[in-house]
Structure formats: structure tokens, C-alpha cells
Design a protein around this motif. Structure first.
Motif, PDB file in Angstrom:
ATOM      1  N   GLY A  26      -9.268   9.512 -16.297  1.00  0.00           N
ATOM      2  CA  GLY A  26      -7.723   9.581 -16.552  1.00  0.00           C
ATOM      3  C   GLY A  26      -7.079   8.777 -15.232  1.00  0.00           C
ATOM      4  N   TYR A  27      -7.664   8.738 -14.108  1.00  0.00           N
ATOM      5  CA  TYR A  27      -7.208   8.124 -12.952  1.00  0.00           C
ATOM      6  C   TYR A  27      -6.686   6.605 -13.106  1.00  0.00           C
ATOM      7  N   ILE A  28      -7.371   5.704 -14.037  1.00  0.00           N
ATOM      8  CA  ILE A  28      -7.274   4.758 -14.151  1.00  0.00           C
ATOM      9  C   ILE A  28      -5.874   4.399 -15.086  1.00  0.00           C
ATOM     10  N   GLU A  29      -5.551   5.305 -15.912  1.00  0.00           N
ATOM     11  CA  GLU A  29      -4.168   5.183 -16.528  1.00  0.00           C
ATOM     12  C   GLU A  29      -3.026   5.620 -15.547  1.00  0.00           C
ATOM     13  N   LYS A  30      -3.190   6.405 -14.629  1.00  0.00           N
ATOM     14  CA  LYS A  30      -2.102   6.660 -13.512  1.00  0.00           C
ATOM     15  C   LYS A  30      -1.981   5.607 -12.653  1.00  0.00           C
ATOM     16  N   MET A  31      -3.276   4.698 -12.461  1.00  0.00           N
ATOM     17  CA  MET A  31      -3.203   3.507 -11.739  1.00  0.00           C
ATOM     18  C   MET A  31      -2.093   2.503 -12.231  1.00  0.00           C
ATOM     19  N   LEU A  32      -2.479   2.391 -13.517  1.00  0.00           N
ATOM     20  CA  LEU A  32      -1.379   1.401 -14.370  1.00  0.00           C
ATOM     21  C   LEU A  32      -0.090   1.993 -14.506  1.00  0.00           C
ATOM     22  N   GLU A  33       0.126   3.175 -14.520  1.00  0.00           N
ATOM     23  CA  GLU A  33       1.704   3.840 -14.644  1.00  0.00           C
ATOM     24  C   GLU A  33       2.339   3.456 -13.288  1.00  0.00           C
ATOM     25  N   ARG A  34       1.380   3.673 -12.276  1.00  0.00           N
ATOM     26  CA  ARG A  34       2.029   3.463 -10.737  1.00  0.00           C
ATOM     27  C   ARG A  34       2.593   2.007 -10.701  1.00  0.00           C
ATOM     28  N   GLU A  35       1.820   1.294 -11.338  1.00  0.00           N
ATOM     29  CA  GLU A  35       1.946  -0.368 -11.303  1.00  0.00           C
ATOM     30  C   GLU A  35       3.124  -0.664 -11.933  1.00  0.00           C
ATOM     31  N   GLU A  36       3.533   0.149 -13.249  1.00  0.00           N
ATOM     32  CA  GLU A  36       4.797  -0.043 -13.807  1.00  0.00           C
ATOM     33  C   GLU A  36       5.815   0.217 -13.197  1.00  0.00           C
ATOM     34  N   LEU A  37       5.898   1.457 -12.114  1.00  0.00           N
ATOM     35  CA  LEU A  37       6.830   2.053 -11.538  1.00  0.00           C
ATOM     36  C   LEU A  37       7.502   0.927 -10.360  1.00  0.00           C
ATOM     37  N   SER A  44       5.358  -2.431  -8.102  1.00  0.00           N
ATOM     38  CA  SER A  44       4.001  -3.288  -7.705  1.00  0.00           C
ATOM     39  C   SER A  44       3.393  -2.616  -6.378  1.00  0.00           C
ATOM     40  N   THR A  45       2.240  -2.757  -6.486  1.00  0.00           N
ATOM     41  CA  THR A  45       1.388  -2.286  -5.419  1.00  0.00           C
ATOM     42  C   THR A  45       0.949  -3.568  -4.508  1.00  0.00           C
ATOM     43  N   PHE A  46       1.529  -4.635  -4.829  1.00  0.00           N
ATOM     44  CA  PHE A  46       1.252  -5.936  -4.132  1.00  0.00           C
ATOM     45  C   PHE A  46       2.076  -5.596  -2.637  1.00  0.00           C
ATOM     46  N   MET A  47       1.113  -5.782  -1.477  1.00  0.00           N
ATOM     47  CA  MET A  47       1.702  -5.690  -0.234  1.00  0.00           C
ATOM     48  C   MET A  47       1.978  -6.931   0.723  1.00  0.00           C
ATOM     49  N   GLY A  48       1.870  -7.945   0.169  1.00  0.00           N
ATOM     50  CA  GLY A  48       1.904  -9.133   1.008  1.00  0.00           C
ATOM     51  C   GLY A  48       0.447  -9.627   1.411  1.00  0.00           C
ATOM     52  N   ASN A  49       0.365 -10.616   2.233  1.00  0.00           N
ATOM     53  CA  ASN A  49      -0.961 -10.962   2.799  1.00  0.00           C
ATOM     54  C   ASN A  49      -1.972 -11.147   1.861  1.00  0.00           C
ATOM     55  N   SER A  50      -1.795 -11.350   0.613  1.00  0.00           N
ATOM     56  CA  SER A  50      -3.048 -11.782  -0.452  1.00  0.00           C
ATOM     57  C   SER A  50      -3.595 -10.104  -0.778  1.00  0.00           C
ATOM     58  N   LEU A  51      -2.685  -9.143  -0.639  1.00  0.00           N
ATOM     59  CA  LEU A  51      -3.419  -7.713  -0.711  1.00  0.00           C
ATOM     60  C   LEU A  51      -2.705  -6.987  -1.652  1.00  0.00           C
ATOM     61  N   ALA A  52      -3.524  -6.306  -2.607  1.00  0.00           N
ATOM     62  CA  ALA A  52      -2.820  -5.366  -3.365  1.00  0.00           C
ATOM     63  C   ALA A  52      -3.585  -4.037  -3.308  1.00  0.00           C
ATOM     64  N   ILE A  53      -2.843  -2.870  -3.292  1.00  0.00           N
ATOM     65  CA  ILE A  53      -3.554  -1.538  -3.066  1.00  0.00           C
ATOM     66  C   ILE A  53      -3.256  -0.659  -4.416  1.00  0.00           C
ATOM     67  N   PRO A  54      -3.963  -1.143  -5.520  1.00  0.00           N
ATOM     68  CA  PRO A  54      -3.565   0.087  -6.757  1.00  0.00           C
ATOM     69  C   PRO A  54      -4.045   1.390  -6.523  1.00  0.00           C
ATOM     70  N   HIS A  55      -3.199   2.151  -6.799  1.00  0.00           N
ATOM     71  CA  HIS A  55      -3.447   3.860  -6.737  1.00  0.00           C
ATOM     72  C   HIS A  55      -2.640   4.485  -8.013  1.00  0.00           C
ATOM     73  N   GLY A  56      -3.121   5.716  -7.855  1.00  0.00           N
ATOM     74  CA  GLY A  56      -2.514   6.446  -8.922  1.00  0.00           C
ATOM     75  C   GLY A  56      -1.062   6.964  -8.636  1.00  0.00           C
ATOM     76  N   THR A  57      -0.181   7.622  -9.599  1.00  0.00           N
ATOM     77  CA  THR A  57       1.131   8.196  -9.502  1.00  0.00           C
ATOM     78  C   THR A  57       0.748   9.426  -8.565  1.00  0.00           C
ATOM     79  N   GLU A  58       1.747  10.276  -8.228  1.00  0.00           N
ATOM     80  CA  GLU A  58       1.857  11.273  -7.565  1.00  0.00           C
ATOM     81  C   GLU A  58       0.968  12.453  -8.367  1.00  0.00           C
ATOM     82  N   ASP A  59       1.498  12.625  -9.635  1.00  0.00           N
ATOM     83  CA  ASP A  59       0.762  13.304 -10.563  1.00  0.00           C
ATOM     84  C   ASP A  59      -0.745  13.115 -10.952  1.00  0.00           C
ATOM     85  N   ALA A  60      -1.309  12.187 -10.100  1.00  0.00           N
ATOM     86  CA  ALA A  60      -2.762  11.852 -10.519  1.00  0.00           C
ATOM     87  C   ALA A  60      -3.732  12.665  -9.578  1.00  0.00           C
ATOM     88  N   LYS A  61      -3.115  13.354  -8.816  1.00  0.00           N
ATOM     89  CA  LYS A  61      -3.981  14.091  -7.577  1.00  0.00           C
ATOM     90  C   LYS A  61      -5.056  14.935  -8.348  1.00  0.00           C
TER      91      LYS A  61
END
Length: 145
Positions: free
Chosen positions: A40-51, A53-70
């Protein structure tokens, strides 16, 4: 005994991925396979990305789950994937390094700050992208953990 947050098995070098969703699923599946999170965490990562972008600059993205993905997190862990061709994270932001994060409690905040320290150095970004072994990446991150 707790798992290693980052192990050799969590690192994939020079992967070819077709788009943002596939990239996030791939990054998350490493965490699933390692026993850090449930499916289920993968779906939460995709949800988080919708909210936002997890792109941080410097060619880096840090995909992670939403708050409720704990509830989907079993152990704190990270995955590192290098994508030399890059993935478009929208708005012309191209990520070549994907770091998937799953943190128990507030542990993800500490991990994020460690990643930020490593990845704020342009030379470290190059080292990650040019790494030919998983050990090179482990060494880079062990310096801050």
C-alpha cells in the motif's frame, strides 16, 4: 535487530525507466521487496507526488508516502536508484537520482536531512551518478549517518 536503513540490495544503478509513475513504483517496490513497507505504501507515494512534486533540484527526486502512509511502514529504509537518461518530474525538472524513503515515526526527517547534506554537494551528485558499484553509494551515505 533492526534492518540497515540502506543496504546493497536497496541500490539500483543505471536503470532505464519510462516515466514518473514507473519511477516512483520502481523506487517503492525496492522498499516493498526489502520488507520496509507493505504494498500500500507505493500508492501513498503516488498520492504524495500528486499533492506536490518530490523533485528537489540538483537532479534529485525523493519519492515518499503521504503523512497517513505511516501505517504502511514496517521499518525505516531508503532505496537509491540512478537513472542516467533522467525522468521528467514535470515543469522541465529532470531527476537522475531517485531516493525512496520510508520512515517509522519521525525517523524520515533525520534521513531527509542526511540526504540533503549529501546531495547539496554537486560533486556528490556526480559521484552517485557515476557510481559503478553499490558500495560507492553506501560509502557516500555512511559518511553522514
Amino acid at each position: 535487530m533492526a534492518k540497515e536503513v540502506l543496504s546493497r540490495e536497496n541500490i539500483r544503478l543505471n536503470v532505464s525507466l519510462s516515466g514518473k509513475e514507473e519511477a516512483i513504483r520502481y523506487t517503492g517496490s525496492i522498499l516493498v521487496d526489502g520488507g520496509y513497507v507493505d504494498e500500500g505504501y507505493i500508492e501513498k507515494m503516488l498520492e504524495r507526488e500528486e499533492l506536490t512534486s518530490t523533485f528537489m533540484g540538483n537532479s534529485l527526486a525523493i519519492p515518499h508516502g503521504t503523512e497517513d502512509a505511516k501505517k504502511n511502514v514496517l521499518e525505516t529504509g531508503i532505496s537509491v536508484v540512478t537513472v542516467p537518461d533522467g525522468i521528467d518530474f514535470g515543469g522541465g525538472n529532470i531527476a537522475k537520482i531517485l531516493i525512496g524513503i520510508a520512515g517509522k515515526g519521525n525517523e524520515h526527517l533525520e534521513i531527509l536531512s542526511n540526504i540533503a547534506i549529501v546531495c547539496s554537494e554537486e560533486e556528490n551528485i556526480d559521484k552517485i551518478l557515476n557510481a559503478t558499484t553499490e558500495e560507492e553509494i553506501l560509502d557516500l551515505f555512511s559518511e553522514v549517518s
